[in-house]
Design a protein around this motif. Structure first.
Motif, PDB file in Angstrom:
ATOM      1  N   ASN A  97      44.466  29.441  36.513  1.00 57.88           N
ATOM      2  CA  ASN A  97      43.449  28.358  36.346  1.00 57.88           C
ATOM      3  C   ASN A  97      42.204  28.977  36.943  1.00 57.88           C
ATOM      4  N   VAL A  98      41.848  30.167  36.508  1.00 61.34           N
ATOM      5  CA  VAL A  98      40.581  30.448  36.806  1.00 61.34           C
ATOM      6  C   VAL A  98      39.366  30.144  36.067  1.00 61.34           C
ATOM      7  N   PRO A  99      38.329  29.354  36.554  1.00 66.01           N
ATOM      8  CA  PRO A  99      37.430  28.406  36.047  1.00 66.01           C
ATOM      9  C   PRO A  99      36.559  29.059  35.096  1.00 66.01           C
ATOM     10  N   TRP A 100      36.372  30.531  34.991  1.00 62.11           N
ATOM     11  CA  TRP A 100      35.379  31.071  34.164  1.00 62.11           C
ATOM     12  C   TRP A 100      36.081  31.872  33.125  1.00 62.11           C
ATOM     13  N   GLY A 101      37.226  31.848  32.915  1.00 64.86           N
ATOM     14  CA  GLY A 101      37.759  32.644  31.800  1.00 64.86           C
ATOM     15  C   GLY A 101      39.243  32.783  31.891  1.00 64.86           C
ATOM     16  N   ILE A 102      39.801  33.140  30.722  1.00 70.55           N
ATOM     17  CA  ILE A 102      41.331  33.219  30.566  1.00 70.55           C
ATOM     18  C   ILE A 102      41.807  34.566  31.480  1.00 70.55           C
ATOM     19  N   TYR A 103      42.609  34.394  32.656  1.00 73.55           N
ATOM     20  CA  TYR A 103      43.183  35.325  33.302  1.00 73.55           C
ATOM     21  C   TYR A 103      44.630  34.919  33.394  1.00 73.55           C
ATOM     22  N   GLY A 104      45.478  36.152  33.642  1.00 78.61           N
ATOM     23  CA  GLY A 104      46.874  35.834  33.819  1.00 78.61           C
ATOM     24  C   GLY A 104      47.447  37.017  34.300  1.00 78.61           C
ATOM     25  N   ILE A 105      49.003  36.926  34.571  1.00 74.41           N
ATOM     26  CA  ILE A 105      49.920  37.857  34.928  1.00 74.41           C
ATOM     27  C   ILE A 105      50.881  38.219  33.787  1.00 74.41           C
ATOM     28  N   HIS A 106      50.716  39.351  33.386  1.00 75.83           N
ATOM     29  CA  HIS A 106      51.382  39.653  32.078  1.00 75.83           C
ATOM     30  C   HIS A 106      52.100  41.055  32.092  1.00 75.83           C
ATOM     31  N   GLY A 107      52.627  41.197  30.904  1.00 84.02           N
ATOM     32  CA  GLY A 107      53.282  42.622  30.815  1.00 84.02           C
ATOM     33  C   GLY A 107      52.106  43.594  30.213  1.00 84.02           C
ATOM     34  N   THR A 108      52.652  44.849  29.602  1.00 87.58           N
ATOM     35  CA  THR A 108      51.591  45.797  29.076  1.00 87.58           C
ATOM     36  C   THR A 108      52.237  46.732  28.330  1.00 87.58           C
ATOM     37  N   ASN A 109      51.416  46.940  27.050  1.00 87.52           N
ATOM     38  CA  ASN A 109      51.913  48.213  26.422  1.00 87.52           C
ATOM     39  C   ASN A 109      51.501  49.582  26.814  1.00 87.52           C
ATOM     40  N   LYS A 110      50.704  49.486  27.860  1.00 88.37           N
ATOM     41  CA  LYS A 110      50.075  50.782  28.646  1.00 88.37           C
ATOM     42  C   LYS A 110      50.740  50.854  30.055  1.00 88.37           C
ATOM     43  N   PRO A 111      52.209  51.310  29.978  1.00 88.86           N
ATOM     44  CA  PRO A 111      52.713  51.317  31.251  1.00 88.86           C
ATOM     45  C   PRO A 111      52.118  52.315  32.365  1.00 88.86           C
ATOM     46  N   TYR A 112      51.269  53.365  32.161  1.00 94.79           N
ATOM     47  CA  TYR A 112      50.631  54.142  32.611  1.00 94.79           C
ATOM     48  C   TYR A 112      49.535  53.505  33.512  1.00 94.79           C
ATOM     49  N   SER A 113      49.017  52.463  33.008  1.00 92.70           N
ATOM     50  CA  SER A 113      48.016  51.792  33.757  1.00 92.70           C
ATOM     51  C   SER A 113      48.513  50.953  35.190  1.00 92.70           C
ATOM     52  N   ILE A 114      49.844  50.741  35.416  1.00 92.40           N
ATOM     53  CA  ILE A 114      50.242  50.331  36.651  1.00 92.40           C
ATOM     54  C   ILE A 114      49.978  51.207  37.647  1.00 92.40           C
ATOM     55  N   GLY A 115      49.351  50.373  38.670  1.00 93.93           N
ATOM     56  CA  GLY A 115      48.952  51.462  40.060  1.00 93.93           C
ATOM     57  C   GLY A 115      47.719  51.641  39.728  1.00 93.93           C
ATOM     58  N   GLN A 116      46.755  51.070  38.778  1.00 93.82           N
ATOM     59  CA  GLN A 116      45.294  51.624  38.784  1.00 93.82           C
ATOM     60  C   GLN A 116      44.499  50.338  38.294  1.00 93.82           C
TER      61      GLN A 116
END
Length: 225
Positions: A97-116
């Protein structure tokens, strides 16, 4: 002397004050049906922790927002759980429920981005991890995201202008409101009313009246020392 952003601890506290104090924004509270779990996110360390009855239960490696689109700092709540939003979001989505936009916790099709710091502000997880988290925590689970309200302090503060959103925008609105220039809701959305309030502040402080939050504006607002 090199300018320094005010202390991290002060801003963590101020971030919570903003959420509690600004009109229309309230800190998330766990509902009676979700007392067991809480989530803490530490963007600087790319870590997401799950606590069960106050004890650390799980830890995950995550990706977070880049300096220009940081992950929002503050105390929020999971208000929606969805499946298969698209390949970029992996198999599960937990909306905040961030008031200024759509934010969430989700998966990804870019696993190389994890940790960055590579997302647009959301918290990315490995798909196997978000599947586990999705089944573990209910809607209304509290999510606390720690860090500096103005983002990663190893980088220059970003200039803010109409159209920008984020915790830093919310902080500027809060400061302008405290100074008597802004009468709107501190919602982290830099719209025309925020720009007009900022121009009035710039005029009265003999600054360039361009409606842009520059380093000089941060300094006059007391956000740089």
């Amino acid at each position: 002397m090199k300018r320094k952003i005010l202390t991290r601890a002060w801003y963590i506290l101020l971030g919570l004050v903003i959420i509690l104090s600004c009109s229309g924004i309230q800190a998330a509270e766990a509902s009676p049906d979700s007392p067991l779990f809480e989530i803490e996110v530490y963007p600087a360390d790319h870590r997401l922790l799950v606590f069960k009855e106050g004890q650390k239960w799980k830890e995950y490696h995550v990706a977070v927002g880049n300096p220009s689109t940081p992950t929002p700092v503050g105390e929020y709540m999971i208000i929606y759980k969805g499946k298969n939003w698209g390949r970029a979001f992996g198999p599960r989505w937990l909306g905040l429920n961030v008031p200024w936009g759509i934010y969430g916790i989700h998966g990804t099709n870019k696993p190389y981005s994890i940790g960055q710091h590579l997302s647009h502000g959301c918290i990315r997880m490995h798909n196997r991890d978000v599947l586990e988290l999705y089944d573990m925590v209910p809607v209304h689970t509290k999510v606390t995201i720690y860090g500096h309200v103005l983002g990663d302090t190893n980088h220059e503060l970003r200039d803010l202008a109409q159209g920008d959103v984020g915790s830093d925008v919310q902080l500027i609105q809060f400061r302008l409101k405290s100074a008597g220039y802004y009468n709107g809701i501190c919602n982290g959305k830099f719209r025309a009313d925020t720009a007009e309030a900022l121009r009035r502040f710039q005029r009265d402080h003999h600054l360039l009246q361009n409606g842009v939050v520059s380093n000089k504006v941060y300094e006059v607002l007391g956000l740089l020392e």
